[in-house]
Motif scaffolding. Structure first.
Motif, PDB file in Angstrom:
ATOM      1  N   ALA A   1       1.263 -66.959 -10.942  1.00  0.00           N
ATOM      2  CA  ALA A   1       0.226 -67.790 -11.561  1.00  0.00           C
ATOM      3  C   ALA A   1      -1.137 -67.114 -11.460  1.00  0.00           C
ATOM      4  N   ASP A   2      -1.426 -66.509 -10.306  1.00  0.00           N
ATOM      5  CA  ASP A   2      -2.695 -65.793 -10.155  1.00  0.00           C
ATOM      6  C   ASP A   2      -2.771 -64.601 -11.105  1.00  0.00           C
ATOM      7  N   ARG A   3      -1.645 -63.899 -11.254  1.00  0.00           N
ATOM      8  CA  ARG A   3      -1.629 -62.750 -12.158  1.00  0.00           C
ATOM      9  C   ARG A   3      -1.849 -63.185 -13.605  1.00  0.00           C
ATOM     10  N   LEU A   4      -1.191 -64.266 -14.006  1.00  0.00           N
ATOM     11  CA  LEU A   4      -1.392 -64.777 -15.361  1.00  0.00           C
ATOM     12  C   LEU A   4      -2.828 -65.242 -15.570  1.00  0.00           C
ATOM     13  N   ASP A   5      -3.398 -65.839 -14.536  1.00  0.00           N
ATOM     14  CA  ASP A   5      -4.779 -66.304 -14.644  1.00  0.00           C
ATOM     15  C   ASP A   5      -5.737 -65.128 -14.807  1.00  0.00           C
ATOM     16  N   ARG A   6      -5.500 -64.060 -14.036  1.00  0.00           N
ATOM     17  CA  ARG A   6      -6.356 -62.870 -14.175  1.00  0.00           C
ATOM     18  C   ARG A   6      -6.182 -62.234 -15.550  1.00  0.00           C
ATOM     19  N   THR A   7      -4.940 -62.191 -16.038  1.00  0.00           N
ATOM     20  CA  THR A   7      -4.701 -61.628 -17.370  1.00  0.00           C
ATOM     21  C   THR A   7      -5.405 -62.448 -18.443  1.00  0.00           C
ATOM     22  N   LEU A   8      -5.338 -63.762 -18.312  1.00  0.00           N
ATOM     23  CA  LEU A   8      -6.009 -64.631 -19.275  1.00  0.00           C
ATOM     24  C   LEU A   8      -7.512 -64.407 -19.264  1.00  0.00           C
ATOM     25  N   HIS A   9      -8.083 -64.251 -18.073  1.00  0.00           N
ATOM     26  CA  HIS A   9      -9.525 -63.998 -17.980  1.00  0.00           C
ATOM     27  C   HIS A   9      -9.886 -62.658 -18.624  1.00  0.00           C
ATOM     28  N   ARG A  10      -9.038 -61.648 -18.413  1.00  0.00           N
ATOM     29  CA  ARG A  10      -9.316 -60.344 -19.027  1.00  0.00           C
ATOM     30  C   ARG A  10      -9.240 -60.427 -20.549  1.00  0.00           C
ATOM     31  N   VAL A  11      -8.236 -61.150 -21.060  1.00  0.00           N
ATOM     32  CA  VAL A  11      -8.106 -61.297 -22.508  1.00  0.00           C
ATOM     33  C   VAL A  11      -9.301 -62.049 -23.078  1.00  0.00           C
ATOM     34  N   GLN A  12      -9.710 -63.115 -22.390  1.00  0.00           N
ATOM     35  CA  GLN A  12     -10.861 -63.874 -22.868  1.00  0.00           C
ATOM     36  C   GLN A  12     -12.134 -63.040 -22.829  1.00  0.00           C
ATOM     37  N   ALA A  13     -12.294 -62.240 -21.767  1.00  0.00           N
ATOM     38  CA  ALA A  13     -13.476 -61.383 -21.677  1.00  0.00           C
ATOM     39  C   ALA A  13     -13.474 -60.336 -22.787  1.00  0.00           C
ATOM     40  N   ALA A  14     -12.288 -59.745 -23.051  1.00  0.00           N
ATOM     41  CA  ALA A  14     -12.196 -58.753 -24.127  1.00  0.00           C
ATOM     42  C   ALA A  14     -12.491 -59.388 -25.483  1.00  0.00           C
ATOM     43  N   GLU A  15     -11.982 -60.602 -25.685  1.00  0.00           N
ATOM     44  CA  GLU A  15     -12.240 -61.292 -26.950  1.00  0.00           C
ATOM     45  C   GLU A  15     -13.722 -61.609 -27.108  1.00  0.00           C
ATOM     46  N   GLN A  16     -14.365 -61.990 -26.016  1.00  0.00           N
ATOM     47  CA  GLN A  16     -15.798 -62.268 -26.085  1.00  0.00           C
ATOM     48  C   GLN A  16     -16.593 -61.008 -26.411  1.00  0.00           C
ATOM     49  N   ARG A  17     -16.182 -59.876 -25.833  1.00  0.00           N
ATOM     50  CA  ARG A  17     -16.880 -58.622 -26.141  1.00  0.00           C
ATOM     51  C   ARG A  17     -16.694 -58.237 -27.609  1.00  0.00           C
ATOM     52  N   VAL A  18     -15.455 -58.383 -28.109  1.00  0.00           N
ATOM     53  CA  VAL A  18     -15.199 -58.063 -29.517  1.00  0.00           C
ATOM     54  C   VAL A  18     -16.015 -58.972 -30.432  1.00  0.00           C
ATOM     55  N   ASN A  19     -16.053 -60.256 -30.107  1.00  0.00           N
ATOM     56  CA  ASN A  19     -16.819 -61.195 -30.927  1.00  0.00           C
ATOM     57  C   ASN A  19     -18.311 -60.885 -30.876  1.00  0.00           C
ATOM     58  N   ALA A  20     -18.777 -60.458 -29.689  1.00  0.00           N
ATOM     59  CA  ALA A  20     -20.198 -60.120 -29.575  1.00  0.00           C
ATOM     60  C   ALA A  20     -20.542 -58.911 -30.439  1.00  0.00           C
ATOM     61  N   VAL A  21     -19.664 -57.895 -30.403  1.00  0.00           N
ATOM     62  CA  VAL A  21     -19.895 -56.714 -31.241  1.00  0.00           C
ATOM     63  C   VAL A  21     -19.799 -57.083 -32.718  1.00  0.00           C
ATOM     64  N   PHE A  22     -18.783 -57.880 -33.057  1.00  0.00           N
ATOM     65  CA  PHE A  22     -18.580 -58.303 -34.447  1.00  0.00           C
ATOM     66  C   PHE A  22     -19.787 -59.088 -34.961  1.00  0.00           C
ATOM     67  N   ASP A  23     -20.346 -59.925 -34.096  1.00  0.00           N
ATOM     68  CA  ASP A  23     -21.458 -60.771 -34.517  1.00  0.00           C
ATOM     69  C   ASP A  23     -22.778 -60.012 -34.571  1.00  0.00           C
ATOM     70  N   SER A  24     -22.858 -58.911 -33.836  1.00  0.00           N
ATOM     71  CA  SER A  24     -24.123 -58.169 -33.783  1.00  0.00           C
ATOM     72  C   SER A  24     -24.282 -57.173 -34.935  1.00  0.00           C
ATOM     73  N   ILE A  25     -23.220 -56.932 -35.694  1.00  0.00           N
ATOM     74  CA  ILE A  25     -23.305 -55.987 -36.813  1.00  0.00           C
ATOM     75  C   ILE A  25     -24.176 -56.585 -37.917  1.00  0.00           C
ATOM     76  N   SER A  26     -25.077 -55.771 -38.438  1.00  0.00           N
ATOM     77  CA  SER A  26     -26.017 -56.263 -39.461  1.00  0.00           C
ATOM     78  C   SER A  26     -25.378 -56.403 -40.831  1.00  0.00           C
ATOM     79  N   VAL A  27     -24.232 -55.747 -41.037  1.00  0.00           N
ATOM     80  CA  VAL A  27     -23.523 -55.860 -42.315  1.00  0.00           C
ATOM     81  C   VAL A  27     -22.729 -57.161 -42.322  1.00  0.00           C
TER      82      VAL A  27
END
Length: 244
Positions: free
Chosen positions: A180-206
């Motif tokens: 359960a702890d491993r799945l929780d850490r994996t979920l946090h990593r996936v959510q963090a990666a998704e947030q970074r991708v969304n931040a980059v996607f949203d910051s593009i001026s095009v």
């Protein structure tokens, strides 16, 4: 206004260990007293037997001590005193009525569930000593020795079986907790990666947008929403023109 907090609400006083001690001791006490009272009703002479009364008093006293003692403040082995006292109490009852010796199952099961082989051996030794005291007036004939061995071996088999089962349960619980702890850490990593991708996607001026296979816009960056005056709270609609 001064606030008073009940000592019983303290999680350090009422924890898993304390509840377990109460559960085992009270179940044993109620069962023992109920059975002893029924037998005493059938045989009133037991009420005048000193060993019978001493056993009941010892078990009730141990139960009272279990309720007033803050077990969370003491090490785990401190609670071992209770089942050992229960073994002695059952031994006293068995001196008055041999059939009450079956109640040794309760404290032995308690010890085997929460402790290990060493504590189980201590409980079996005390059980054997109480059996020897009970058999002393009759003498230690071969039949008495055989009866003692059967009782001790049966309780030992029961205790070892419970110990093995308890260890497997603890191992499974530990494994489940780790997974359960491993799945929780994996979920946090996936959510963090998704947030970074969304931040980059949203910051593009095009102006950019992601479109589903059905032709619906599922995500759009700030530039796209500003260009087409879209509501960011509801982007799922069919596209009517080119998507940049």
């Amino acid at each position: 206004m001064q606030t008073f907090v009940s000592r019983w609400a303290d999680s350090q006083l009422i924890g898993t260990r304390t509840r377990s001690v109460w559960q085992w001791q009270l179940i044993f006490t109620f069962s023992t007293v109920a059975i002893a009272v029924v037998i005493a009703i059938l045989d009133e002479l037991l009420l005048t037997h000193g060993a019978f009364l001493a056993g009941i008093i010892l078990i009730v006293a141990a139960s009272t001590a279990s309720l007033v003692t803050p077990w969370a403040r003491y090490p785990k082995w401190a609670a071992l005193v209770l089942p050992l006292l229960d073994i002695i109490g059952v031994g006293l009852l068995a001196i008055a009525e041999s059939n009450l010796g079956y109640l040794w199952v309760f404290p032995i099961a308690w010890i085997a569930t929460y402790y290990g082989t060493r504590e189980l051996i201590i409980g079996l030794v005390i059980t054997g000593v109480m059996n020897l005291i009970d058999s002393w007036p009759r003498g230690y004939s071969s039949a008495v020795v055989l009866e003692l061995l059967i009782v001790v071996l049966a309780l030992a088999f029961l205790g070892i079986t419970i110990i093995v089962g308890a260890r497997r349960t603890r191992a499974f619980r530990h494994l489940t907790r780790r997974q359960a702890d491993r799945l929780d850490r994996t979920l946090h990593r996936v959510q963090a990666a998704e947030q970074r991708v969304n931040a980059v996607f949203d910051s593009i001026s095009v102006a950019l947008a992601r479109v589903s296979s059905g032709g619906e816009i599922v995500a759009a960056n700030t530039a796209y929403r500003a260009l087409y005056s879209l509501d960011p709270r509801d982007l799922r609609f069919s596209i009517g023109g080119a998507v940049e």
